[in-house]
Design a protein around this motif. Structure first.
Motif, PDB file in Angstrom:
ATOM      1  N   UNK A  34       0.871  -1.166  -0.023  1.00 38.89           N
ATOM      2  CA  UNK A  34       0.147  -0.083   0.062  1.00 38.89           C
ATOM      3  C   UNK A  34       0.918   1.192   0.001  1.00 38.89           C
ATOM      4  N   UNK A  35       0.490   2.216  -1.133  1.00 35.26           N
ATOM      5  CA  UNK A  35       1.393   3.311  -1.059  1.00 35.26           C
ATOM      6  C   UNK A  35       0.432   4.346  -0.306  1.00 35.26           C
ATOM      7  N   UNK A  36       1.327   4.984   0.682  1.00 36.15           N
ATOM      8  CA  UNK A  36       0.548   5.960   1.484  1.00 36.15           C
ATOM      9  C   UNK A  36       1.120   7.472   0.732  1.00 36.15           C
ATOM     10  N   UNK A  37       0.130   8.299   0.628  1.00 36.75           N
ATOM     11  CA  UNK A  37       0.525   9.656   0.338  1.00 36.75           C
ATOM     12  C   UNK A  37       1.017  10.484   1.669  1.00 36.75           C
ATOM     13  N   UNK A  38       2.130  10.976   1.682  1.00 38.93           N
ATOM     14  CA  UNK A  38       2.533  11.603   2.572  1.00 38.93           C
ATOM     15  C   UNK A  38       2.441  13.024   2.698  1.00 38.93           C
ATOM     16  N   UNK A  39       1.927  13.817   3.674  1.00 37.44           N
ATOM     17  CA  UNK A  39       1.910  15.355   3.606  1.00 37.44           C
ATOM     18  C   UNK A  39       3.057  15.812   4.163  1.00 37.44           C
ATOM     19  N   UNK A  40       3.285  17.346   4.262  1.00 39.12           N
ATOM     20  CA  UNK A  40       4.433  17.630   4.733  1.00 39.12           C
ATOM     21  C   UNK A  40       4.768  17.422   6.060  1.00 39.12           C
ATOM     22  N   UNK A  41       3.819  17.478   6.915  1.00 43.83           N
ATOM     23  CA  UNK A  41       3.943  17.088   8.431  1.00 43.83           C
ATOM     24  C   UNK A  41       4.435  15.505   8.605  1.00 43.83           C
ATOM     25  N   UNK A  42       4.076  14.645   7.683  1.00 38.61           N
ATOM     26  CA  UNK A  42       4.298  13.454   7.724  1.00 38.61           C
ATOM     27  C   UNK A  42       5.808  13.448   7.353  1.00 38.61           C
ATOM     28  N   UNK A  43       6.283  13.931   6.411  1.00 35.55           N
ATOM     29  CA  UNK A  43       7.637  14.014   5.985  1.00 35.55           C
ATOM     30  C   UNK A  43       8.473  14.731   7.077  1.00 35.55           C
ATOM     31  N   UNK A  44       8.049  15.805   7.616  1.00 35.34           N
ATOM     32  CA  UNK A  44       8.825  16.530   8.550  1.00 35.34           C
ATOM     33  C   UNK A  44       8.984  15.387   9.910  1.00 35.34           C
ATOM     34  N   UNK A  45       8.106  14.656  10.337  1.00 32.76           N
ATOM     35  CA  UNK A  45       8.103  13.408  11.332  1.00 32.76           C
ATOM     36  C   UNK A  45       9.127  12.833  10.820  1.00 32.76           C
ATOM     37  N   UNK A  46       8.934  12.127   9.743  1.00 36.33           N
ATOM     38  CA  UNK A  46       9.914  10.887   9.208  1.00 36.33           C
ATOM     39  C   UNK A  46      11.317  11.572   9.364  1.00 36.33           C
ATOM     40  N   UNK A  47      11.639  12.992   9.024  1.00 39.11           N
ATOM     41  CA  UNK A  47      13.158  13.428   9.040  1.00 39.11           C
ATOM     42  C   UNK A  47      13.731  13.561  10.488  1.00 39.11           C
ATOM     43  N   UNK A  48      12.681  14.153  11.196  1.00 32.26           N
ATOM     44  CA  UNK A  48      12.853  14.178  12.768  1.00 32.26           C
ATOM     45  C   UNK A  48      13.380  12.724  13.456  1.00 32.26           C
ATOM     46  N   UNK A  49      12.510  11.694  13.006  1.00 31.99           N
ATOM     47  CA  UNK A  49      12.818  10.437  13.581  1.00 31.99           C
ATOM     48  C   UNK A  49      14.063   9.834  13.069  1.00 31.99           C
TER      49      UNK A  49
END
Length: 182
Positions: A34-49
């Motif tokens: 399943x491909x999840x479309x990530x929004x800007x907040x999701x991408x920021x969370x991923x960068x932080x983690x």
């Protein structure tokens, strides 16, 4: 099915439209990821983690300007959807007694990937395995205590796998982990 996925996306606060791309229909033996479309907040969370897997929910929420509950829900959704596969420590292999590292390319018998992958996963020091295209079929990253152990791994373990046709070993002289922001 698509309507259910869109409804689920709305419940999770995702933008309108399909948030996932479904795999093959019910008759197939396996589902495509399943491909999840990530929004800007999701991408920021991923960068932080990726930079600090030990960051607290509170710190993540503050840095992306959302509530703790929202950050917690988003991180759990990213985990549930398989976007975040887990949390781990970045290891300095030399300081951990694994002073020899190598990328090993393998040519394998056609259609033997699953069998070979299972055997490679069991190798001591195997860190990354990839099925690739090009002049070879598999790229394997290994970390061993020394060159003698690396030699034994290649000559006695890898080359004894019946489906492995040939190997080529590329010694790693120096490694640099890239910052997720680059």
């Amino acid at each position: 099915m698509a309507d259910e996925q869109m409804a689920e996306g709305r419940e999770r606060g995702l933008p309108p439209g399909p948030s996932t791309l479904p795999g093959p229909g019910p008759g197939g033996t396996s589902q495509a990821p399943v491909v999840r479309l990530l929004d800007a907040i999701d991408r920021d969370i991923l960068r932080i983690l990726q930079t600090d897997g030990r960051a607290s929910i509170r710190a993540v929420a503050e840095r992306v300007h959302v509530s703790r509950a929202n950050a917690y829900a988003r991180i759990n959704r990213l985990i549930d959807d398989g976007v975040i596969r887990g949390f781990s420590a970045r290891v300095n292999h030399e300081r951990a007694g694994q002073g020899a590292s190598a990328y090993i390319t393998l040519k394998i018998v056609q259609n033997s990937w699953r069998t070979v992958r299972e055997q490679l996963q069991a190798l001591p020091g195997a860190a990354h395995i990839a099925l690739v295209s090009g002049d070879f079929d598999v790229l394997l990253l290994v970390h061993t205590p020394d060159n003698r152990t690396l030699r034994e791994l290649v000559l006695t373990k890898l080359q004894s796998i019946p489906e492995v046709l040939s190997t080529r070993t590329l010694l790693v002289f120096e490694e640099t982990d890239l910052d997720p922001d680059h």
